[in-house]
Design an enzyme around this catalytic site. Structure first.
Site, PDB file in Angstrom:
ATOM      1  CG  ASN A  33      -0.261   0.137   2.517  1.00  0.00           C
ATOM      2  OD1 ASN A  33       0.962   0.051   2.587  1.00  0.00           O
ATOM      3  ND2 ASN A  33      -1.013   0.330   3.588  1.00  0.00           N
ATOM      4  CE1 TYR A 146       8.515  -3.663  12.978  1.00  0.00           C
ATOM      5  CE2 TYR A 146      10.284  -3.926  14.574  1.00  0.00           C
ATOM      6  CZ  TYR A 146       9.794  -4.094  13.295  1.00  0.00           C
ATOM      7  OH  TYR A 146      10.579  -4.697  12.332  1.00  0.00           O
TER       8      TYR A 146
END
Ligand code: NAD
Ligand code: UDP
Length: 317
Positions: A33, A146
């Protein structure tokens, strides 16, 4: 011909994997994306009948026409400034994106490989880090978005393996560098090289005594592909054990570039791991893999790329 989907294929590592697999005769579907990557990274492959670029956010249902042999899940912001700016997207792609990619692998009866990270070890209390170490991660710290996303992704991968019988592989990648890193991605190497080549001070965080072990991208890609072709289900560290302090790294880059830049010290970011070195016994034994490029060699090869990028920005030496 084998058909391979690479999520995050237009990123730094993903684009190198696209190159290798196309060169080895795979048909490659690169899905991205472009949130931190760019079509520019794979522009040279456009027009090759064995390469397809699809713009798609993999946190949503993934549709791929036809059979697939492999699904390589690399989509995720990866540099600390990226995932600090994109905390929700990082958690979503690690959780929902991994779920969708695993669902696709199951539906296509494809082998799945997860790009995990040395960050699953957090700020490690065991050194060097073997795969058997469970880590020391702050779930509510800034880097937690993360680290925990990747830890969840590993758990999800193992659940699909155990419950659905999907063929899965997990690679824990240590700091990798090479061409196609974004100069503004905030990671130590592009930042220091850019600063040194422009005569700006190199920004070392903390007192620079924290350590890292840097791996040249060609070595990382080779390790990943060996793991993909192996029958090893447990996680595997891929990284160069040649560890050094960040201050020494900054000095090394000043010397390599012949720069007159000075070093300035700035605040150490929250939860920045103080030490990091992979134990690669498993990769050596099970994959016959070890790094072939010294850091010096890799840095020389990367320097040409950074110079070119600066020239393109009209901001070179
Ligand atoms: P990168 O940012 O260059 O590449 C990540 C790619 O994923 C980008 O092209 C981005 O646009 C894409 N992406 C992100 N979210 C997406 C989404 N929802 N849908 C589709 N595409 C999406 O980073 P990189 O350094 O190439 O890292 C690639 C993978 O390797 C990441 O999963 C990262 O966690 C892992 N990894 C990298 C390193 C390293 O040193 N580079 C170390 C450990 C792990
Ligand atoms: N770092 C630094 N100056 C910079 C960028 C990074 O001193 O301008 C330090 C950072 O604090 C960390 C190390 O370099 O200790 C590696 O940082 P990077 O962002 O490359 O990767 P990670 O922290 O994810 O290993």
């Amino acid at each position: 011909m084998q058909r391979t989907l690479i999520t995050g294929g237009a990123g730094f590592l993903g684009s190198h994997l696209c190159d290798r697999l196309v060169a080895e005769g795979h048909e490659v579907i690169c899905m991205d994306n472009f949130i931190t990557g760019s079509p520019k990274n794979v522009a040279h492959l456009i027009g090759n009948p064995h390469f397809h670029l699809i713009e798609h956010d993999v946190t949503n249902y993934i549709y791929v026409d036809g059979p697939l042999d492999y699904v390589l899940h690399f989509a995720s912001p990866a540099s600390p400034i990226d995932y600090l700016q994109l905390p929700i997207q990082t958690l979503k792609v690690g959780a929902l994106g991994t779920h969708k990619a695993l669902g696709l692998a199951k539906a296509k009866d494809a082998r799945f490989l997860l790009a995990s990270t040395s960050e699953v070890y957090g700020d490690p209390l065991v050194h060097p880090q073997p795969e058997t170490y469970w880590g020391n991660v702050n779930p509510v710290g800034l880097r937690g978005v993360y680290d925990e996303a990747k830890r969840f992704a590993e758990a999800m991968t193992m659940a699909y393996h155990r419950y659905h019988g999907v063929e899965t592989r997990i690679v824990r990648i240590f700091n990798t560098f090479g061409k196609r890193m974004r100069l503004d991605d905030g990671r130590a190497l592009p930042t220091f090289m850019g600063q040194a080549l422009q005569g700006h001070p190199l920004t070392v965080y903390g007192d620079g005594s924290q350590t890292r072990s840097f791996t040249y991208v060609k070595d990382t890609v080779e390790g990943i592909l060996r793991l993909l072709q192996s029958d090893v289900v447990e996680p595997i560290n891929i990284g160069n054990p040649d560890e050094l302090t960040i201050l020494d790294f900054a000095k090394e880059i000043i010397a390599l570039t012949g720069s007159t830049s000075k070093i300035v010290f700035e605040l150490l970011p929250e939860d920045d791991p103080l030490i990091r070195q992979p134990d690669i016994s498993r990769a050596r034994t099970l994959l016959g893999w070890q790094p072939q490029f010294s850091r010096a060699e890799g840095l020389r090869l990367t320097l040409d790329y950074v110079r070119e990028q600066l020239r393109d920005l009209g901001d070179g030496e």
